[in-house]
Design a protein around this motif. Structure first.
Motif, PDB file in Angstrom:
ATOM      1  N   TYR A   1       4.071  -3.610  -9.272  1.00 42.41           N
ATOM      2  CA  TYR A   1       5.098  -3.478  -8.233  1.00 42.41           C
ATOM      3  C   TYR A   1       4.769  -2.329  -7.274  1.00 42.41           C
ATOM      4  CZ  TYR A   1       8.074  -6.764 -10.777  1.00 42.41           C
ATOM      5  OH  TYR A   1       8.578  -7.878 -11.377  1.00 42.41           O
ATOM      6  N   LEU A   2       4.231  -1.237  -7.818  1.00 47.49           N
ATOM      7  CA  LEU A   2       3.869  -0.113  -6.948  1.00 47.49           C
ATOM      8  C   LEU A   2       2.753  -0.522  -5.982  1.00 47.49           C
ATOM      9  CD1 LEU A   2       4.005   2.767  -9.571  1.00 47.49           C
ATOM     10  CD2 LEU A   2       5.274   2.753  -7.428  1.00 47.49           C
TER      11      LEU A   2
ATOM     12  N   ASN B   1      -1.132   9.545  -6.584  1.00 45.95           N
ATOM     13  CA  ASN B   1       0.285   9.889  -6.430  1.00 45.95           C
ATOM     14  C   ASN B   1       1.155   8.711  -6.020  1.00 45.95           C
ATOM     15  OD1 ASN B   1       0.051  12.584  -7.140  1.00 45.95           O
ATOM     16  ND2 ASN B   1      -0.578  13.165  -5.081  1.00 45.95           N
ATOM     17  N   ASP B   2       0.621   7.865  -5.157  1.00 47.23           N
ATOM     18  CA  ASP B   2       1.460   6.798  -4.588  1.00 47.23           C
ATOM     19  C   ASP B   2       1.546   5.565  -5.473  1.00 47.23           C
ATOM     20  OD1 ASP B   2       1.685   8.459  -2.500  1.00 47.23           O
ATOM     21  OD2 ASP B   2       0.747   7.168  -1.004  1.00 47.23           O
TER      22      ASP B   2
ATOM     23  N   GLU C   1       4.067  -2.301  -3.124  1.00 51.70           N
ATOM     24  CA  GLU C   1       5.159  -1.555  -2.457  1.00 51.70           C
ATOM     25  C   GLU C   1       6.523  -2.144  -2.814  1.00 51.70           C
ATOM     26  OE1 GLU C   1       4.146   0.134   1.646  1.00 51.70           O
ATOM     27  OE2 GLU C   1       3.116  -1.782   1.648  1.00 51.70           O
ATOM     28  N   HIS C   2       6.674  -2.597  -4.044  1.00 55.88           N
ATOM     29  CA  HIS C   2       7.911  -3.218  -4.530  1.00 55.88           C
ATOM     30  C   HIS C   2       8.328  -4.405  -3.654  1.00 55.88           C
ATOM     31  CE1 HIS C   2       8.569  -0.176  -7.583  1.00 55.88           C
ATOM     32  NE2 HIS C   2       8.290   0.726  -6.686  1.00 55.88           N
ATOM     33  N   SER C   3       7.375  -5.076  -3.092  1.00 56.53           N
ATOM     34  CA  SER C   3       7.661  -6.210  -2.203  1.00 56.53           C
ATOM     35  C   SER C   3       6.620  -7.304  -2.467  1.00 56.53           C
ATOM     36  CB  SER C   3       7.591  -5.763  -0.742  1.00 56.53           C
ATOM     37  OG  SER C   3       8.401  -4.636  -0.526  1.00 56.53           O
ATOM     38  N   VAL C   4       6.757  -7.962  -3.592  1.00 55.97           N
ATOM     39  CA  VAL C   4       5.739  -8.937  -4.014  1.00 55.97           C
ATOM     40  C   VAL C   4       5.548 -10.020  -2.952  1.00 55.97           C
ATOM     41  CG1 VAL C   4       5.194 -10.687  -5.758  1.00 55.97           C
ATOM     42  CG2 VAL C   4       6.199  -8.510  -6.457  1.00 55.97           C
TER      43      VAL C   4
ATOM     44  N   PHE D   1      -5.641  -1.910   6.230  1.00 53.60           N
ATOM     45  CA  PHE D   1      -4.300  -1.819   5.638  1.00 53.60           C
ATOM     46  C   PHE D   1      -3.323  -1.794   6.803  1.00 53.60           C
ATOM     47  CE2 PHE D   1      -0.565   0.348   4.050  1.00 53.60           C
ATOM     48  CZ  PHE D   1      -0.384  -0.234   2.809  1.00 53.60           C
ATOM     49  N   GLY D   2      -2.492  -2.822   6.886  1.00 50.90           N
ATOM     50  CA  GLY D   2      -1.552  -2.918   8.004  1.00 50.90           C
ATOM     51  C   GLY D   2      -2.276  -2.969   9.345  1.00 50.90           C
TER      52      GLY D   2
ATOM     53  N   THR E   1      -5.348  -5.032  -1.033  1.00 48.87           N
ATOM     54  CA  THR E   1      -5.996  -3.874  -0.409  1.00 48.87           C
ATOM     55  C   THR E   1      -4.959  -2.763  -0.272  1.00 48.87           C
ATOM     56  OG1 THR E   1      -7.436  -5.346   0.818  1.00 48.87           O
ATOM     57  CG2 THR E   1      -7.320  -3.081   1.591  1.00 48.87           C
TER      58      THR E   1
END
Lengths: 126, 368
Positions: free
Chosen positions: B85-86, B15-16, B89-92, B211-212, B105
């Protein structure tokens, strides 16, 4: 994970929570929310939020400039993003000068936007 | 990770991160295939592909699997760009370091490998443009898969043997190592084994899949993780600051890895590591790291993994090459180890191909 930068959703959220963001606070927060929840690109989210806020005292050409700015955010590496933001800052400074001559309210608006773009540069580089 | 969690993770991934047509194709697949899928391969201008246990199939627009590339959903360059891009997170810019390493990741511990035109600046990779393909490797933590093997590597109730896991690629080394880490860290009441302070040097972000800053896989309650760190640097950092009892790392083989492992041993810390090798002899022949398995002060337990005719096996050796235990799919290992990649063969029936490693390990096959 994200190295030296934070994603736009988080950057927009940070800007939106800044007290000096003024009228732009809601715009950034909404843009962040749309990007997160609907997985839209920055350009698409930015355009949608701005067009829904068409009561802003901006000319059509100003909106077009802002749409173009949104389209460029997040699509390249840090070096290129810095260039995009620098160019945008220059453009906004010019618009701000022009607006100051015309109308004080619009001048304030542009000054806010200029400050926020500056903040975005800082956030992206942290 | 139980099956429900694993499926929720997969649902989130679909979905994401996936563009609409690819999302529809994957969602259209039979749920059994979705569960067994190991990789989603997306290439610009080419058919969408799923990789299962040792074989692959092209995925049609409605999720129908086929051997024929002509039946697969052709992914456009624009869709691939959107996928990229997805994934970012649209933040290359925020994923620049990951992109330079060749993978990103994702939430849920999945990992996306990326190919395109590499950009160099001053002799080093600074980015990638014109993305041409993406390989999404689906994370499936198999809790319990090391339950039997771990018995052979514990020493008393609060110590373990220095252990090396060897196998060809895609035979489950990392999955097994991840579960060994979890068990060593949390302890095992049934074996009267207390948990140990465990440090993970996760150079390729595969073990913890942070992740984060949050590990997406469960590596146990006494585990500290250094993400994206070179083994040599990581061992030094851990020894200096975290006082680990065990250090765990994946894929030994680099130029300085042998020195780093010896540094840990000199500090009295146990090591559990993996390496690509078809057998012990193959590993011993490696320049540098090979000496770590040559008896004496080296690794005390060697776990060899393999697969033959779709059946998994694991063999535990001591430092002198004596076999301590042999576990195979028909025998004692029924706790999950054989779920690694395996049941895709049953589900698909006529799937054909063997696991990636099977042809290479025929010489190691204890059944032959």
């Amino acid at each position: 994970m994200c190295g030296l930068g934070i994603p736009l959703t988080a950057a927009f959220e940070n800007i939106g929570k800044e007290t000096q963001s003024g009228v732009w606070s809601e715009i950034f927060l909404e843009c962040s929310r749309i990007m997160k929840e609907e997985h839209l690109s920055c350009g698409a989210a930015w355009r949608r939020v701005l067009s829904e806020n068409n009561s802003l005292p901006l000319e059509d050409s100003d909106y077009m400039d802002l749409y173009d700015f949104g389209e460029m955010l997040g699509k390249s590496d840090r070096f290129n993003q810095e260039e995009v933001l620098e160019l945008e800052k220059e453009k906004l400074s010019a618009l701000e000068s022009k607006a100051r001559e015309a109308l004080e309210v619009r001048g304030k608006l542009y000054r806010n936007l200029g400050a926020l773009t500056g903040a975005a540069v800082v956030i992206l580089l942290i | 990770m139980n099956k429900a969690t694993s499926c929720a993770n997969l649902e989130e991934l679909i979905n994401d991160y996936l563009p609409d047509r690819i999302k529809l194709a994957i969602k259209g697949m039979d749920i059994r295939f979705i569960r067994e899928m190991e990789e989603i391969r997306v290439r610009a201008g080419l058919p969408l592909m799923g990789v299962f246990s040792g074989y692959d199939r092209f995925i049609g627009p409605n999720g129908v699997l086929s051997d024929n590339p002509g039946n697969g959903l052709i992914v456009s360059a624009q869709e691939l760009r959107n996928l990229f891009y997805l994934l970012c997170e649209h933040s290359v810019y925020a994923y620049q370091e990951d992109i330079c390493r060749g993978f990103i990741t994702l939430r849920g511990g999945h990992r996306a490998g990326i190919c395109g035109t590499v950009v160099y600046q001053d002799g080093r990779i600074t980015g990638m443009k014109d993305i041409s393909s993406v390989c999404i490797r689906l994370s499936k933590q198999m809790k319990g898969c090391a339950g039997e093997v771990v018995k052979s590597i514990i020493r008393g109730n609060q110590d373990i043997y220095n252990t090396l896991i060897l196998s060809p690629p895609r035979c489950g080394k990392t999955t097994l190592l991840r579960d060994i880490c979890r068990l060593i860290s949390q302890g095992m009441e049934s074996l009267n084994f207390r948990g140990l302070r465990t440090a993970v040097i996760d150079e390729r972000s595969e073990l913890a899949a942070s992740f984060g800053g949050i590990p997406q896989n469960d590596l146990g309650p006494r585990t500290d993780i250094l993400d994206g760190c070179r083994k040599k640097d990581g061992i030094e950092i851990m020894l200096r600051g975290m006082a680990p009892q065990v250090i765990i790392m994946d894929e030994l083989g680099g130029q300085y890895d042998a020195e780093a492992v010896k540094m840990a041993w000199n500090a009295g810390v146990r090591i559990i590591a993996t390496a690509h090798a078809f057998n012990l002899k193959d590993f011993k022949g490696r320049l540098g790291v090979g000496q770590l398995a040559c008896g004496g002060e080296g690794f005390e337990r060697i776990i060899l993994l393999g697969m033959n005719n779709g059946k998994r096996w694991a063999k535990v050796l001591d430092a002198d090459d004596n076999e301590l235990s042999f576990l195979d799919q028909n025998g004692r290992m029924s706790d999950g180890f054989f779920r690694l990649h395996c049941h895709g063969l049953k589900v698909v029936g006529k799937a054909g191909g063997e696991a990636a490693c099977s042809s290479k390990i025929s010489g190691d096959n204890p059944e032959s």
